[in-house]
Design a protein around this motif. Sequence first.
Motif, mmCIF file in Angstrom:
data_model
loop_
_atom_site.group_PDB
_atom_site.id
_atom_site.type_symbol
_atom_site.label_atom_id
_atom_site.label_comp_id
_atom_site.label_asym_id
_atom_site.label_seq_id
_atom_site.Cartn_x
_atom_site.Cartn_y
_atom_site.Cartn_z
ATOM 1 N N UNK A 177 0.857 -1.188 0.000
ATOM 2 C CA UNK A 177 0.000 0.000 0.000
ATOM 3 C C UNK A 177 0.891 1.234 0.000
ATOM 4 N N UNK A 178 0.633 2.129 -0.923
ATOM 5 C CA UNK A 178 1.275 3.435 -0.895
ATOM 6 C C UNK A 178 0.226 4.468 -0.526
ATOM 7 N N UNK A 179 0.591 5.391 0.356
ATOM 8 C CA UNK A 179 -0.371 6.407 0.782
ATOM 9 C C UNK A 179 0.306 7.761 0.907
ATOM 10 N N UNK A 180 -0.522 8.776 0.800
ATOM 11 C CA UNK A 180 -0.015 10.140 0.724
ATOM 12 C C UNK A 180 -1.034 11.059 1.387
ATOM 13 N N UNK A 181 -0.569 11.943 2.262
ATOM 14 C CA UNK A 181 -1.468 12.924 2.866
ATOM 15 C C UNK A 181 -1.923 13.930 1.814
ATOM 16 N N UNK A 182 -3.217 14.170 1.763
ATOM 17 C CA UNK A 182 -3.771 15.093 0.772
ATOM 18 C C UNK A 182 -3.516 16.547 1.177
ATOM 19 N N UNK A 183 -3.137 17.354 0.199
ATOM 20 C CA UNK A 183 -2.949 18.799 0.392
ATOM 21 C C UNK A 183 -1.984 19.113 1.539
ATOM 22 N N UNK A 184 -0.982 18.284 1.699
ATOM 23 C CA UNK A 184 -0.064 18.494 2.818
ATOM 24 C C UNK A 184 0.717 19.799 2.679
#
Length: 253
Positions: free
Chosen positions: A107-114
Motif C-alpha cells: 500500500x502506498x499512501x499520501x497525505x492530501x494537500x499536505x
Amino acid sequence: GKMLIAMFLLVSAFFIFRFFRSFYEVPPEDFMNAGLLSALAIIAGEFLVILSSFCTIWMASDELQDELSEIARIDPLTGLYNRRAFDEYCDIEFSRAQRSGAPFAIIMCDLDHFKRVNDQYGHHVGDEVLRRFANTLKEHIRKHDVVARFGGEEFVLLLPGKDTEQGLEVAEKLRAKTADTQITIGDDVCLTLSASFGVAHYDSSDREWSAVLHRADNALYAAKKQGRNRVVDLATKNPGEECLSRTPSVIRI
C-alpha cells in the motif's frame, strides 16, 4: 553467539587463574624469586585482566555497531522504517512469495494537500502532522506488517500474506481512521486531514518486488487524480485499464 564466546573465555581464564593460584601464593613483587607455578599464576592473572578488557571492548563495539545499523534503518522524524529498511523487508517477502506462492500486498499512501499545512502553519506543524499520521498507520496494522516513510508525506506498507482484497480492507480502515481524526497542535491549530491510498498485490509473473510497488504507486496516482481521500487498486497490470476504487466524500483541510 559472540556474547556466549566472550563469557566462555572469561570463565575459562578465571578457572585457569584459580587453578594456578591454588598451588602457590606469592605476592607479585616476588615474581622474580617465585617458582614456576607462582609465575604461571601471575601470568594467568595478567592474561585475565587483558582478556576481560578485550572482551568488554569487543562486546561494546558489537552493540554499538548494531545500534548504528538500526539507526540507519529508521526515519528520524517519524520513528518508522526508512526506504532502505523497507527494501530489505520486501526482498525477503518477495523471495518467500517466489518459493511458496504466498501472497503479499503493498500500500502506498499520501497525505492530501499536505503542502497547505506547511504553507499555512509552518514546517514545525507539518512535522507534527507527519508524526501523528505515522502513528495512525503503525497503530492499526499487524505486528508483522511493515510501515515505512517513503519520502516527504508519502508512506508505504508491506502486508505479508494479504491479497488485494485484504489489502483494500486495510487501506480503507486507515483512510477512514485518518479522516475521522482531528489533529490538535497547541491552542491555535486544529486540523482534519485526509489521505489517498494505492494498493497492489504480488503476481506470480512479477520478476521483482518493485513491480508491485510500481503498481501501487500508479494506483495512488489514480486516487489523487480521481479526487483524493480514496482507496484505489489497479485491477490489472496496465494502469490505463479499469481500476477498483472506493470513493468517499473528500475531506479537505
